[in-house]
Design an enzyme around this catalytic site. Structure first.
Site, PDB file in Angstrom:
ATOM      1  N   ASP A   1      38.237  45.308  42.185  1.00 59.34           N
ATOM      2  CA  ASP A   1      38.615  44.784  40.869  1.00 59.34           C
ATOM      3  C   ASP A   1      38.763  43.259  40.867  1.00 59.34           C
ATOM      4  O   ASP A   1      38.935  42.631  41.913  1.00 59.34           O
ATOM      5  CB  ASP A   1      39.988  45.342  40.449  1.00 59.34           C
ATOM      6  CG  ASP A   1      39.950  46.835  40.161  1.00 59.34           C
ATOM      7  OD1 ASP A   1      38.893  47.455  40.338  1.00 59.34           O
ATOM      8  OD2 ASP A   1      41.007  47.356  39.766  1.00 59.34           O
ATOM      9  N   ASP A   2      38.764  42.722  39.657  1.00 57.04           N
ATOM     10  CA  ASP A   2      39.225  41.357  39.336  1.00 57.04           C
ATOM     11  C   ASP A   2      38.253  40.227  39.670  1.00 57.04           C
ATOM     12  O   ASP A   2      38.572  39.065  39.462  1.00 57.04           O
ATOM     13  CB  ASP A   2      40.586  41.024  39.975  1.00 57.04           C
ATOM     14  CG  ASP A   2      41.722  41.863  39.408  1.00 57.04           C
ATOM     15  OD1 ASP A   2      41.443  42.757  38.584  1.00 57.04           O
ATOM     16  OD2 ASP A   2      42.886  41.641  39.801  1.00 57.04           O
TER      17      ASP A   2
ATOM     18  N   HIS B   1      36.542  45.457  33.455  1.00 53.80           N
ATOM     19  CA  HIS B   1      37.997  45.526  33.673  1.00 53.80           C
ATOM     20  C   HIS B   1      38.706  44.669  32.617  1.00 53.80           C
ATOM     21  O   HIS B   1      39.624  43.941  32.945  1.00 53.80           O
ATOM     22  CB  HIS B   1      38.255  45.001  35.093  1.00 53.80           C
ATOM     23  CG  HIS B   1      39.614  45.215  35.656  1.00 53.80           C
ATOM     24  ND1 HIS B   1      40.325  46.373  35.521  1.00 53.80           N
ATOM     25  CD2 HIS B   1      40.396  44.394  36.405  1.00 53.80           C
ATOM     26  CE1 HIS B   1      41.482  46.251  36.169  1.00 53.80           C
ATOM     27  NE2 HIS B   1      41.554  45.054  36.696  1.00 53.80           N
TER      28      HIS B   1
ATOM     29  N   HIS C   1      42.092  40.639  31.380  1.00 52.11           N
ATOM     30  CA  HIS C   1      43.061  41.364  32.215  1.00 52.11           C
ATOM     31  C   HIS C   1      44.403  41.562  31.507  1.00 52.11           C
ATOM     32  O   HIS C   1      45.458  41.640  32.136  1.00 52.11           O
ATOM     33  CB  HIS C   1      43.268  40.656  33.564  1.00 52.11           C
ATOM     34  CG  HIS C   1      43.644  41.596  34.670  1.00 52.11           C
ATOM     35  ND1 HIS C   1      44.954  41.853  35.019  1.00 52.11           N
ATOM     36  CD2 HIS C   1      42.888  42.353  35.499  1.00 52.11           C
ATOM     37  CE1 HIS C   1      44.970  42.716  36.034  1.00 52.11           C
ATOM     38  NE2 HIS C   1      43.734  43.038  36.342  1.00 52.11           N
TER      39      HIS C   1
ATOM     40  N   HIS D   1      40.590  44.800  45.756  1.00 53.76           N
ATOM     41  CA  HIS D   1      40.288  43.641  44.909  1.00 53.76           C
ATOM     42  C   HIS D   1      39.384  42.663  45.667  1.00 53.76           C
ATOM     43  O   HIS D   1      39.834  42.058  46.646  1.00 53.76           O
ATOM     44  CB  HIS D   1      41.582  42.912  44.516  1.00 53.76           C
ATOM     45  CG  HIS D   1      42.496  43.727  43.645  1.00 53.76           C
ATOM     46  ND1 HIS D   1      43.349  44.678  44.161  1.00 53.76           N
ATOM     47  CD2 HIS D   1      42.672  43.729  42.308  1.00 53.76           C
ATOM     48  CE1 HIS D   1      44.020  45.241  43.162  1.00 53.76           C
ATOM     49  NE2 HIS D   1      43.634  44.688  42.024  1.00 53.76           N
TER      50      HIS D   1
HETATM   51 ZN   LIG Z   1      42.978  44.105  37.902  1.00 56.64          ZN
END
Ligand SMILES: [Zn+2]
Length: 311
Positions: A95-96, A146, A150, A245
């Site tokens: 993620d991210d 995502h 955020h 991540h």
């Molecule tokens: Zn995240």
């Protein structure tokens, strides 16, 4: 989340014969708003990849194709209907990103182990570093979204329209960065699932990804902690979708040793691909261009741009 979701299991394939789940058009920063309504780019011919040079690589055990009709949910932390992983099977998720240094480092490690993951980039990050996200796509990994910024979508200060905008602009931003629509795979920030947005994603035919085990890599004080927490939880569960991540340095640093441990533990990576790419909404494609002040294609005719001045 919905029983109507169907999973189509492809037979295991070896690396080197699989094509990308969706095409990647040549690098472009110039998607005009009008292009949003155009059909998704046709799938390009599968690019033959170099065979895996590492005979002891973790590799890919099985490839599954997901029919996202109705918005299926994955990951037992929130969705318990679809138990498709066999014993010792894992899905690596990140993620991210995209983020400089850390995302390319994760990509390098995955390539060395001839394996793959599902990436859930943040829309804004995709507009900051489209070249990094293109590298993720070029390596054949699955890419979802995502949200745009955020935002935690359970935040009561957000209106329903703002929540939808977070979701839709996230996909539109990833599409802009790649020049092609990503997979209809979505992960809620902080794994916070407002019921009305779960329903909404169902209407959009977007699959939702929670996880089976959280590496808590964002809390780790060093790479070893990422490895220890992940392996401890995994050995208890025996299989699962792992949340990590690519944005984090410790994760990037931990990954080589973590993948070695997974291999030694007999775990097999499952590649998840979508049956069809997400269909973004033109209005949000345009908002991404406007908000991020991204370049749009010039509509000037070639004769007004390029002139021969000597021959
Ligand atoms: Zn995240």
């Amino acid at each position: 989340m919905r029983i109507a979701a169907s999973l189509i299991f492809a037979s295991a394939v070896s690396l080197g014969v699989t094509g990308a789940a969706w095409s990647q058009t040549p690098a472009t920063k110039s998607m005009a708003p009008a292009a949003a309504a155009a059909p998704a780019p046709a799938a390009a011919p599968a690019v033959a990849k170099a065979p895996c040079a590492n005979p002891d690589a973790l590799g890919i055990g099985r490839v599954v194709e997901i029919d996202t009709t109705g918005g299926p949910g994955f990951g037992f932390e929130h969705f318990k209907q679809l138990d498709f992983l066999r014993d010792k099977e894992i899905v690596l998720t990140f993620d991210d990103g995209p983020w400089p240094l850390n995302t390319p480092s994760v990509l390098k490690t995955l390539a060395e182990e001839c394996t793959t993951g599902v990436f859930f980039p943040i829309g804004k990050h995709a507009t900051y570093y489209p070249e990094v996200l293109k590298q993720v796509a070029a390596a054949g990994h699955t890419i979802g979204s995502h949200t745009w910024s955020h935002a935690t979508l359970t935040n009561k200060k957000l209106t329903e329209d703002q929540r939808k905008e977070e979701i839709e602009k996230g996909f539109s931003a990833v599409k802009w960065a790649l020049g092609a629509s990503p997979s209809p795979f979505f992960r809620f920030p902080a794994l916070q699932h407002p019921p009305e947005m779960v329903t909404y994603l169902g209407t959009r035919n977007v699959a939702m990804f929670s996880c089976d085990l959280d590496s808590f890599d964002f809390k780790a004080r060093n790479p070893q902690q990422v490895i220890d927490v992940t392996m401890k939880k995994l050995d208890k569960l025996g299989k699962g979708i792992i949340l990590m991540h690519d944005f984090h340095k410790h994760t990037a640093e931990a990954l080589p040793a973590l993948l070695r441990k997974l291999k030694a533990g007999g775990y097999k990576v499952v590649q998840m691909k979508a049956k069809a790419p997400v269909e973004t909404i033109a209005r949000y494609d345009e908002e991404v261009l406007k908000d991020a002040k991204l370049p749009t294609v010039s509509s000037r005719p070639v004769s007004s741009v390029v002139q021969t001045i000597s021959e």
